[in-house]
Design an enzyme around this catalytic site. Structure first.
Site, PDB file in Angstrom:
ATOM      1  N   HIS A   1       1.794   4.671  -2.850  1.00 57.19           N
ATOM      2  CA  HIS A   1       2.022   6.115  -2.708  1.00 57.19           C
ATOM      3  C   HIS A   1       3.387   6.492  -3.275  1.00 57.19           C
ATOM      4  O   HIS A   1       3.534   7.520  -3.947  1.00 57.19           O
ATOM      5  CB  HIS A   1       1.962   6.518  -1.235  1.00 57.19           C
TER       6      HIS A   1
ATOM      7  N   HIS B   1       0.838  -1.213   0.000  1.00 61.57           N
ATOM      8  CA  HIS B   1       0.000   0.000   0.000  1.00 61.57           C
ATOM      9  C   HIS B   1       0.866   1.255   0.000  1.00 61.57           C
ATOM     10  O   HIS B   1       0.687   2.144  -0.841  1.00 61.57           O
ATOM     11  CB  HIS B   1      -0.912  -0.012   1.227  1.00 61.57           C
ATOM     12  N   GLU B   2       1.788   1.338   0.947  1.00 60.55           N
ATOM     13  CA  GLU B   2       2.617   2.543   1.030  1.00 60.55           C
ATOM     14  C   GLU B   2       3.488   2.707  -0.208  1.00 60.55           C
ATOM     15  O   GLU B   2       3.780   3.831  -0.628  1.00 60.55           O
ATOM     16  CB  GLU B   2       3.478   2.511   2.300  1.00 60.55           C
TER      17      GLU B   2
ATOM     18  N   HIS C   1       3.271   6.811  -6.920  1.00 62.23           N
ATOM     19  CA  HIS C   1       2.582   8.038  -7.319  1.00 62.23           C
ATOM     20  C   HIS C   1       3.572   9.203  -7.357  1.00 62.23           C
ATOM     21  O   HIS C   1       3.507  10.071  -8.240  1.00 62.23           O
ATOM     22  CB  HIS C   1       1.448   8.322  -6.342  1.00 62.23           C
TER      23      HIS C   1
END
Length: 691
Positions: free
Chosen positions: A476, A472-473, A479
């Site tokens: 980011h 999940h991290e 991104h």
């Protein structure tokens, strides 16, 4: 020695020179940075030349270089490894930084300069491309929402509110970290740890030794749910750990770390500020610029799920009660039994391995390299190389160089995986250097988690939840790394709060990719791959349980209650916090005591210490887009990659959705990528709420 923060870093990727930076340097650089930015913006406002993209938008972006560089370097170091001096810096400078922001956002001359550029563009005297247009629109909207048109007396009150709120949020977080450490449960009888693996016990012993204690220490994570409750057989110890978790900040056993009066003060000041700015409540102010667009839209989504999710959780509870009665016919099921019983039930019914069986197959370094990094390479062609010559923000942090498929340097990622008493709870990504074509900067992003630190000589074994968090991290991180924008202020994750979690949630799906699991989930001693039936069970279990969805939904409802309630109806002091919580959950029809909120108000960093106030619903809103995008990836599957983890699919997702960052309207990037607005149907199927 000169202050390394007062000039651009000479290290590769402009990485801050953490080997030289001191806390004294941070203090000096904050002072200098604020003064420099105000001087630069004053010159911009007083420029008598006609407004242009270059002398307004470009000049604006470069005005805060020293301050941006200092805050980016300091914030992640402070969050990951604080000390008394760093706490003191945040306490002193948080209200001053709020005042600095107000000095900019309430300056009528700066607003007039932006308006002049808007007027020239509307008259055809200045040509704006899409990115210019969007950044100008957003800056103007920021001024108009921020109070620039208020009368002078109301602006004065606004400045007071903003300064006090900044200081209170800093104090809330300080108490939160200290309170979490104080809530740890000390165990002196090893027999009470029955059900935990030898590796887990070794980790708990190491935690005790780190605090000069005998025996074992169960440290508390940031969420209500505690990992040890999956396996602990001692019911009394499960209760003790659970109550230590849910009692944080409430003052009953630890008045020193009571957060209730602070959080009530924060909620009341936010409500007052919203009214001052012309909004019925703080939530309306937040939702106006989010993808949701309105408070009604947020409430409709939460209400649409509430009844069905509670019903699923109630069915799950009945099954667990029956299981408990086989162990103890006289026992009444309590919230601290849920995880233990659910784990045992899943294993007994062949629904998959329990967490302790999985751990030996989930060694951190292998998960990172053969799982997280490998998925990014398969999708985007990027590669990762450790750079031991570069220093991160803590001794546990590792710097990785990131390159494109053709070898071109893309940027860097700094990874800091292990928990420590000086680190705030949870997991997060930050940007140390924002990607920008205007400045020629390559991105440097961080990935900070709270995995249990291994005992010396032991492997770092993860839970399945840890694996999902790491993926999940890193979503980011991607991104930020794959950002392809002109303006640094619009780089990467600079998107609405209810959009920012979307790419990270999409990245979680690759943790479930069977072929990838076979690569990263291998026994740390034998190198045996995870048994195929376990792989299949993990893939099939992607549909979330009613309990996990309900605990998240409850936290979202609490957030909205604190930020949609008018000032006159909020508690007047901390003594009203627990009654306010109970009433909000009862009113929403989700009281169900066996599943507590993921965060209770007293330890809800996201909304009282972080940037998610009235926006915690964003995890669910983003999941609508996530589930819809997962369906799209599956459609792109091939015979070799049925899950859609292909370069072609990854390239489209990168160019059309990740790359634009916040340089255009967020939902527009989604429409360009998907060809339509988000469809909620895939999420309803994932949650078990659709046929």
């Amino acid at each position: 020695m000169s202050n390394p923060l007062l000039a651009p870093s000479t290290l590769e990727y402009s990485l801050p020179d953490y080997a030289r930076i001191t806390d004294a340097h941070v203090r000096e650089a904050l002072e200098v940075g604020m003064a420099e930015q105000l001087a630069a913006l004053r010159a911009l406002a007083q420029d008598e030349e006609p407004a242009t993209v270059e002398n307004v938008l470009h000049a604006w972006e470069t005005s805060g270089a020293t301050l941006d560089r200092t805050m980016s370097a300091f914030w992640v170091a402070k969050a990951a490894d604080t000390n008394d001096e760093r706490d003191a810096i945040m306490t002193e400078f948080s209200p001053r930084l709020a005042q600095h922001s107000d000095a900019i956002m309430l300056d009528p001359d700066l607003y007039a300069r932006l308006r002049a550029l808007r007027e020239r563009a509307d008259a055809g005297e200045v040509v704006l491309d899409e990115q210019d247009e969007f950044v100008l629109t957003e800056r103007l909207r920021g001024y108009e929402r921020g109070g620039v048109n208020l009368p002078e007396d109301q602006q004065a009150r606004l400045r007071e509110l903003n300064a006090e709120l900044a200081g209170l949020s800093t104090e809330f977080d300080r108490l939160l970290v200290a309170g979490r450490n104080a809530a740890a449960v000390h165990v002196t009888d090893e027999a009470r740890l029955a059900g935990l693996s030898d590796d887990d016990r070794a980790g708990l012993r190491e935690s005790a030794r780190a605090r000069d204690l005998d025996g074992w220490l169960v440290t508390i994570t940031n969420t209500t749910r505690q990992p040890v409750l999956d396996g602990l057989e001692d019911r009394a110890l499960r209760e003790e750990v659970f109550l230590a978790s849910t009692g944080r900040g409430l003052g009953s056993d630890d008045a020193v770390h009571d957060t209730r009066s602070i959080l009530v003060r924060i909620a009341r000041l936010r409500a007052e500020r919203a009214t001052l700015l012309g909004y019925p409540h703080h939530a309306a102010y937040v939702h106006e610029v989010a993808c949701a667009g309105s408070t009604d839209a947020v409430n409709d989504l939460l209400a649409r799920l509430a009844t069905g999710v509670v019903q699923i959780a109630e069915r799950e509870a009945e099954e667990l009660r029956e299981q408990l009665h086989t162990l103890d016919p006289e026992a009444t099921m309590e919230a601290w039994d849920w995880q233990f019983l659910a784990t045992a039930r899943s294993s007994a019914q062949g629904e998959g391995p329990d967490p302790e069986q999985l751990k030996p197959y989930l060694e951190y370094s292998r998960v990172l390299h053969d799982g997280v990094f490998a998925a990014a390479t398969a999708l985007y062609g990027i590669t990762f190389r450790q750079r031991p010559d570069l220093v991160g923000y803590t001794k546990d942090a590792t710097v990785y160089e990131v390159r494109e498929e053709d070898g071109t340097v893309l940027g860097a990622v700094v990874i800091d995986p292990f928990t420590r008493p000086t680190k705030r709870g949870g997991a997060w990504m930050t940007s140390i250097v924002d990607q920008s074509h205007l400045l020629g900067d390559l991105p440097v992003v961080t990935n900070t988690c709270n995995l249990p630190a291994p005992a010396p000589g032991s492997p770092s074994l993860m839970t399945w939840d840890n694996v999902i968090t790491l993926f999940h991290e890193f979503g980011h991180d991607l991104h930020g790394l794959l950002s392809d924008v002109r303006y640094p202020s619009r780089s990467g994750t600079s998107v609405p709060r209810d959009f920012v979690e979307f790419p990270s949630q999409v990245n979680e799906i690759w943790a479930f990719e069977p072929e990838l699991i076979q690569r990263y989930a291998r026994h740390h001693e034998t190198d045996e791959p995870l048994p195929q039936e376990w792989v299949q069970a993990l893939v099939e279990a992607r549909q979330e349980s009613g309990a996990s969805t309900l605990e998240l939904l409850k936290a979202m409802i609490l957030d909205q209650a604190w930020h949609q309630t008018p000032l006159a109806e909020l508690p007047e002091d901390g003594s009203g916090v627990e009654a306010f919580e109970a009433a909000a959950l009862e009113r929403a029809g989700v009281a169900f005591p066996l599943v507590p909120p993921r965060y209770r108000s007293a330890y809800f960093h996201h909304i009282f210490g972080g940037g998610y106030a009235a926006g915690y619903y964003s995890y669910l809103w983003s999941e609508v887009m996530d589930a819809d995008t997962v369906a799209w990836f599956r459609e792109q599957g091939t015979a070799d990659q049925p899950g859609g983890m292909t370069r072609a699919a990854g390239e489209r997702f990168r160019r059309e959705l990740l790359g634009p960052g916040g340089s255009v309207e967020a939902l527009e990037t989604y429409r360009r990528f998907r060809g339509a607005d988000p469809d909620v149907t895939p999420l309803l199927h994932r949650l078990g709420l659709a046929g």
